[in-house]
Design a protein around this motif. Structure first.
Motif, short mmCIF file in Angstrom:
data_model
loop_
_atom_site.label_atom_id
_atom_site.label_comp_id
_atom_site.label_asym_id
_atom_site.label_seq_id
_atom_site.Cartn_x
_atom_site.Cartn_y
_atom_site.Cartn_z
N GLU A 10 0.83 -1.20 0.00
CA GLU A 10 0.00 0.00 0.00
C GLU A 10 0.87 1.26 0.00
O GLU A 10 0.58 2.23 -0.70
CB GLU A 10 -0.95 -0.01 1.20
CG GLU A 10 -1.98 1.10 1.13
CD GLU A 10 -3.14 0.91 2.08
OE1 GLU A 10 -3.91 1.86 2.24
OE2 GLU A 10 -3.26 -0.20 2.65
N LYS A 11 1.94 1.24 0.78
CA LYS A 11 2.86 2.37 0.82
C LYS A 11 3.47 2.62 -0.56
O LYS A 11 3.54 3.76 -1.03
CB LYS A 11 3.97 2.10 1.84
CG LYS A 11 5.13 3.09 1.78
CD LYS A 11 6.25 2.65 2.72
CE LYS A 11 7.48 3.53 2.54
NZ LYS A 11 8.59 3.13 3.42
N LEU A 12 3.93 1.57 -1.23
CA LEU A 12 4.57 1.72 -2.52
C LEU A 12 3.57 2.10 -3.60
O LEU A 12 3.87 2.89 -4.49
CB LEU A 12 5.30 0.43 -2.90
CG LEU A 12 6.54 0.15 -2.03
CD1 LEU A 12 7.01 -1.29 -2.20
CD2 LEU A 12 7.66 1.11 -2.36
N GLY A 13 2.36 1.52 -3.54
CA GLY A 13 1.32 1.92 -4.49
C GLY A 13 0.99 3.39 -4.36
O GLY A 13 0.84 4.11 -5.35
N PHE A 14 0.89 3.85 -3.11
CA PHE A 14 0.63 5.28 -2.85
C PHE A 14 1.78 6.13 -3.37
O PHE A 14 1.57 7.15 -4.05
CB PHE A 14 0.45 5.50 -1.35
CG PHE A 14 0.03 6.89 -0.98
CD1 PHE A 14 -1.30 7.20 -0.76
CD2 PHE A 14 0.97 7.91 -0.86
CE1 PHE A 14 -1.69 8.49 -0.42
CE2 PHE A 14 0.59 9.21 -0.52
CZ PHE A 14 -0.75 9.49 -0.30
N GLY A 15 3.01 5.74 -3.07
CA GLY A 15 4.16 6.52 -3.48
C GLY A 15 4.33 6.58 -4.99
O GLY A 15 4.65 7.64 -5.55
N LEU A 16 4.15 5.46 -5.66
CA LEU A 16 4.26 5.45 -7.12
C LEU A 16 3.22 6.36 -7.76
O LEU A 16 3.54 7.15 -8.66
CB LEU A 16 4.11 4.02 -7.64
CG LEU A 16 5.29 3.08 -7.39
CD1 LEU A 16 4.90 1.64 -7.67
CD2 LEU A 16 6.49 3.47 -8.24
#
Length: 391
Positions: A130-136
């Protein structure tokens, strides 16, 4: 005409490579439909057994599929359409026809990253995805996933929370929700981004569909990110397919004794890029796309996975009466409070399925309830109720 594309795509037993060879020779399915058998035999690599399947000129199934698409607001993208992405067209085995819902931008102009991982993930994997999806998404990239339970769904939720343009590629008809708990995620992706499948409406999921689907996931993308994957995982198949297609592969490291991180750690050992935040991927493409690396690093703390102590809530009433109207709550908030336990943390996906409310509304209601200190968020996006309900 579209019905000939559907006819060609749905001929039982006709291999995709045969369809592509025929399209290269004849240009379009209508010409294939009316071609003489002798003309068909001139197709490069023609297999008589395969070409015999073209004798089936029944267009009724194609007409039914087109009627279903119109009823369900599903569009069709053919191999010859200008909007068909060149990245996908240039892989070894591109689909001749795609069904889609949502917006269809020029996909070749986007930095698309396939985010994949195991369904049986840990809270660490969920939080990382979720963190990486948000960041991307915050940084300007497009998250592509299979919308499967676990890592795929978590990465997509992160992209949606960032206001991104997610792409979901599924191994069933777009009207068939698999897994069932992802039904609202399908709707959210179709509303905010793009939902794709090479299977017509009504197609149920089958084990053979998903490895085939993976070539589209990686084919649409410039890179594949594996967040959490055990030794034998479909995510590793996607990573291998991405490498065959000349895509970059990244992976999130995990504990060396964690079974769900074995695949990721081995990918990193073998040369995959190590990822701890979205910046690690975005900086590789900064010169080629319009990105915002600063935004990618400014992720809400609540999305990151970390060992932390839940702060003591400010004083609240130990009991909350819904019948007396102690506070003003929406119907969504009341349903969520009733569904949550005050002792056993519940994940958002499970809560969404239980209350039968779209994911975006559940997340919105949880945010307000957390601010008002009626619920407590724990690591891995799990929630408990912080008050006792009375009638």
């Amino acid at each position: 005409m579209l019905k000939y594309w559907v006819w060609l795509s749905e001929l039982k037993g006709l291999r995709n490579q045969t369809k592509l060879a025929l399209l290269r020779r004849f240009g379009d399915p209508e010409s294939i439909f009316y071609a003489d058998p002798d003309e068909l035999m001139l197709t490069e690599g023609a297999d008589p057994g395969q070409l015999k399947l073209l004798e089936n000129h029944d267009l009724a199934p194609a007409d039914k599929i087109l009627a279903d698409c119109q009823r369900l607001d599903i569009q069709l993208l053919t191999f010859s359409d200008a909007a068909y992405p060149g990245r996908l067209k240039n892989i070894y085995d591109p689909p001749a026809l795609l069904y889609y819902k949502g917006k269809l931008p020029l996909l070749d102009d986007l930095l698309s990253v396939a985010v994949v991982g195991t369904r049986d993930c840990t809270p660490y994997g969920v939080a990382c995805a979720e963190k990486l999806g948000f960041g991307l998404a915050s940084g300007g990239a497009v998250v592509v996933s299979g919308l499967a339970k676990g890592i795929d769904a978590a990465a997509t939720r992160g992209a949606l929370r960032a206001g991104g343009f997610p792409i979901g590629v599924v191994g069933n008809g777009l009207d068939v929700h698999y897994p069932y708990e992802s039904r609202y995620l399908y709707e959210d992706v179709a509303s905010a981004g793009l939902l794709l499948s090479e299977y017509p409406p009504g197609t149920e999921p089958a084990s053979g569909h998903f490895p085939v689907r993976n070539r589209i996931l990686s084919g649409l993308s410039l890179a594949a990110l594996v967040v959490e994957a055990p030794e034998k995982s479909g995510a590793l198949i996607t990573a291998a397919t991405a490498l065959e297609q000349g895509r970059d592969v990244f992976a999130v490291p995990g504990p060396i004794d964690a079974p769900t991180s074995v695949g990721c750690n081995r990918l990193i050992r073998d040369g995959a890029g190590l990822v701890t935040d979205a910046f690690d991927i975005l900086r590789e493409y900064e010169g080629r796309f319009t990105l915002d690396l600063k935004e990618a690093r400014e992720e809400p703390e609540t999305l990151g996975y970390q060992a932390r102590t839940v702060p003591e809530p400010k004083p609240v009433a130990p009991a909350l009466s819904l019948s007396r109207g102690d506070v003003e709550l929406t119907d969504d908030q009341i349903a969520i409070l009733k569904a949550l336990s005050d002792t056993e943390p519940m994940q958002v996906d499970d809560l969404t399925e239980l209350v039968d409310i779209p994911t975006r509304r559940v997340l919105s209601a949880l945010t307000v309830l957390e601010i008002d200190q009626y619920v407590v968020q724990h690591a891995g996006k799990h929630y408990t109720r912080a008050v006792t309900l009375t009638e």
